[in-house]
Write a protein that holds these residues in place. Structure first.
Motif, PDB file in Angstrom:
ATOM      1  N   LEU A 175       0.829  -1.198   0.000  1.00 62.26           N
ATOM      2  CA  LEU A 175       0.000   0.000   0.000  1.00 62.26           C
ATOM      3  C   LEU A 175       0.863   1.248   0.000  1.00 62.26           C
ATOM      4  CD1 LEU A 175      -2.897  -0.886   2.453  1.00 62.26           C
ATOM      5  CD2 LEU A 175      -2.778  -1.190  -0.011  1.00 62.26           C
ATOM      6  N   HIS A 176       0.314   2.329  -0.563  1.00 64.94           N
ATOM      7  CA  HIS A 176       1.019   3.607  -0.646  1.00 64.94           C
ATOM      8  C   HIS A 176       0.690   4.454   0.580  1.00 64.94           C
ATOM      9  CE1 HIS A 176       0.575   2.124  -4.772  1.00 64.94           C
ATOM     10  NE2 HIS A 176       1.726   2.734  -5.015  1.00 64.94           N
TER      11      HIS A 176
ATOM     12  N   SER B  98      -9.244  -1.376  -3.227  1.00 62.46           N
ATOM     13  CA  SER B  98      -9.485  -2.786  -3.555  1.00 62.46           C
ATOM     14  C   SER B  98      -8.361  -3.674  -3.045  1.00 62.46           C
ATOM     15  CB  SER B  98      -9.643  -2.945  -5.068  1.00 62.46           C
ATOM     16  OG  SER B  98      -8.477  -2.476  -5.737  1.00 62.46           O
ATOM     17  N   LEU B  99      -7.114  -3.186  -3.119  1.00 64.12           N
ATOM     18  CA  LEU B  99      -5.989  -3.974  -2.622  1.00 64.12           C
ATOM     19  C   LEU B  99      -6.068  -4.159  -1.111  1.00 64.12           C
ATOM     20  CD1 LEU B  99      -3.355  -5.409  -3.285  1.00 64.12           C
ATOM     21  CD2 LEU B  99      -2.166  -3.214  -3.081  1.00 64.12           C
TER      22      LEU B  99
ATOM     23  N   VAL C 148      -5.686   6.025  -0.438  1.00 70.28           N
ATOM     24  CA  VAL C 148      -6.009   6.661  -1.711  1.00 70.28           C
ATOM     25  C   VAL C 148      -6.916   5.720  -2.491  1.00 70.28           C
ATOM     26  CG1 VAL C 148      -3.899   8.003  -1.759  1.00 70.28           C
ATOM     27  CG2 VAL C 148      -3.905   5.709  -2.728  1.00 70.28           C
ATOM     28  N   GLU C 149      -7.537   6.237  -3.542  1.00 72.80           N
ATOM     29  CA  GLU C 149      -8.583   5.475  -4.226  1.00 72.80           C
ATOM     30  C   GLU C 149      -8.066   4.170  -4.819  1.00 72.80           C
ATOM     31  OE1 GLU C 149     -11.949   6.203  -7.732  1.00 72.80           O
ATOM     32  OE2 GLU C 149     -10.521   7.781  -7.179  1.00 72.80           O
ATOM     33  N   LYS C 150      -6.846   4.180  -5.368  1.00 70.93           N
ATOM     34  CA  LYS C 150      -6.338   2.985  -6.040  1.00 70.93           C
ATOM     35  C   LYS C 150      -5.960   1.874  -5.067  1.00 70.93           C
ATOM     36  CE  LYS C 150      -1.690   4.996  -6.299  1.00 70.93           C
ATOM     37  NZ  LYS C 150      -0.587   5.386  -7.207  1.00 70.93           N
ATOM     38  N   ASP C 151      -5.837   2.199  -3.779  1.00 69.68           N
ATOM     39  CA  ASP C 151      -5.460   1.184  -2.794  1.00 69.68           C
ATOM     40  C   ASP C 151      -6.663   0.551  -2.104  1.00 69.68           C
ATOM     41  OD1 ASP C 151      -2.787   1.415  -3.255  1.00 69.68           O
ATOM     42  OD2 ASP C 151      -2.437   2.899  -1.683  1.00 69.68           O
TER      43      ASP C 151
END
Length: 494
Positions: free
Chosen positions: A319-320, A378-379, A373-376
């Motif tokens: 994750l970021h 689902s992960l 953040v949005e891209k993380d």
């Protein structure tokens, strides 16, 4: 919060009542009672670990009749009560302290790990030989909490001073006069922030006080004022191990670029000679998490701790998330959120294990989803499913606050979009748990509107909210943080 009844066999003797609406075997406790019981469980966990370490050390000895001379036993803080003198004495190695009987109240205790024990030994030895204790280490490793815990265990009055530009000559003299006259323990937090002439003054005052303590003098003269010296006085200090910041501080003070960037490089040698340094490294996250989960009623704390550590490692790798959040991830999960989890003591073993996992998943999700953040997103859900495969907890939305948010947005002539509404709901969850919240994002992403919308939603629900926007760039630092008036010698709040 509901604790299993088997934890509280003798609690009814102190006026605790069983709620008739609850299932059999559970007691509804007040927050102050929860704090007391959690502290008792934490102390028992520490005593259990000490006994296990002593048993292991004795089993390794060839001459077991000399077990009383074990270092593992001598280093422990042992309390002795003397009826004749009506005093309590604490011994650790060759250090000896009288218990101060300072009232502490129902405070929050920190977990005593092997790192904390070693720090206790070093600080006790330094104070025993009339020196100061200097705690070094990175931010968040527990320096201040360790010192505070030591003063609580010794029953000493403790005062923490954040060293800033506002501390001048008169204020520093008053601090050491109070330390010498009352016998209190003081802590100079971030002492490297002081100016050079203030550090020199602190060195002179500390040297005079420590010499008077060594020679057992009854009085000491500070700034032409004779003060009765109380022999229990002690001075501790904290330094954050930040090489880049230390490099900049020293270069600004001296005008040259130093070759050393250690934590103590910004302090004069005459001051360092008065302190015994002790370095704290990363805390034992595994032990801290397991003990905290145990104190808050988890019966499967060891197994859940392994899952939490696995979750922490995966989030660090994939994750970021900011580094500060990664380092404190497991500790933050176990401490604030475990307090709000209700466990049912009459479940079967499998059901109770699943209930504890569900409670922990809710705590993790409420704590970390607003930070992603949005891209993380689902992960993060995939990692949570891999660590807790048997748990499927649906996201529960509070309809009351959702309707209040919609009304607040309509009054501001804004559209209640699902993404923005979910962020406001997440902010509401954080507000109910944390005292300080930092909203991060680019300009125009809706940070201010989220705060205003949540404030309006609380007003619609009948709550009183005082929202005071402050532009810190338009206010002087002294007006924001407060300042010490050198003329009146009074502190003015910011």
């Amino acid at each position: 919060m509901i604790f299993p009844y088997k934890f509280l066999v003798h609690s009814t003797d102190y006026g605790l009542s069983i709620d008739e609406n609850l299932d059999d075997g559970k007691i509804l406790l007040l927050p102050s009672q929860i704090q007391k019981i959690s502290n008792l469980i934490l102390i028992l966990c520490y005593q259990r670990d000490v006994v296990q370490n002593l048993i292991t050390a004795v089993n390794k000895m060839e001459r077991k009749h000399k077990a009383m001379n074990l270092f593992e036993w001598l280093m422990q803080m042992k309390y002795y009560w003397f009826d004749q003198d009506q005093e309590c004495v604490i011994k650790s190695l060759d250090a000896k302290f009288e218990y101060g009987f300072e009232y502490q109240g129902s405070y929050t205790r920190c977990v005593v790990s092997p790192l904390t024990e070693r720090c206790f030994v070093c600080l006790n030895q330094a104070i025993h030989y009339h020196l100061g204790g200097l705690c070094l280490g990175p931010a968040g490793c527990g320096k201040k909490e360790t010192i505070s815990q030591l003063t609580i265990m010794l029953g000493k009055p403790f005062y923490n001073f954040n060293c800033t530009y506002a501390i001048n000559h008169n204020l520093m003299v008053d601090i050491f006069k109070g330390m010498a006259g009352t016998g209190a323990w003081i802590c100079l937090n971030n002492i490297d922030n002081l100016d050079v002439h203030i550090l020199s003054l602190a060195s002179q005052l500390l040297s005079a006080i420590f010499y008077a303590l060594k020679t057992r003098e009854e009085f000491i003269t500070i700034e032409n004022e004779t003060i009765h010296l109380v022999p229990t006085a002690a001075c501790l200090s904290i330094l954050v191990d930040n090489p880049k910041a230390n490099y900049n501080k020293l270069s600004l003070r001296t005008g040259y670029f130093p070759s050393s960037t250690s934590s103590t490089a910004a302090l004069p040698k005459c001051l360092l000679d008065l302190f015994r340094p002790v370095t704290l490294v990363n805390p034992d996250i595994k032990q801290i998490t397991e003990v905290l989960l145990t104190t808050h009623g988890f019966n499967y704390a060891p197994q859940l701790t392994k899952q939490l550590l696995a979750f922490k490692n995966l989030t660090e790798d994939f994750l970021h998330m900011p580094a500060m959040i990664k380092d404190t991830a497991t500790y933050e999960i176990s401490k604030p959120f475990a307090k709000s989890i209700n466990l049912i003591g009459t479940m079967t073993e499998d059901e109770q294990r699943k209930a504890e996992e569900e409670a922990l998943v809710i705590a993790i999700r409420n704590n970390f989803v607003p930070r992603l953040v949005e891209k993380d997103g689902s992960l993060f859900a995939m990692i949570l499913t891999d660590i807790f495969p048997a748990v499927d907890v649906p996201i529960i939305v509070d309809n009351e606050i959702s309707e209040a948010i919609a009304v607040s947005l309509s009054k501001k002539y804004l559209q209640p979009g699902p993404i923005f509404t979910s962020r406001v709901l997440q902010l509401a969850q954080l507000v109910s748990i944390h005292r300080y919240i930092l909203l991060v994002g680019p300009s125009g992403c809706g940070k201010s509107k989220s705060i205003q919308t949540l404030s309006g939603a609380y007003s619609e629900m009948g709550r009183t909210v005082n929202l005071q926007p402050i532009n810190v760039r338009s206010i002087a630092r002294t007006a924001f943080f407060g300042q010490f008036d050198s003329i009146t010698e009074a502190w003015k709040d910011g």
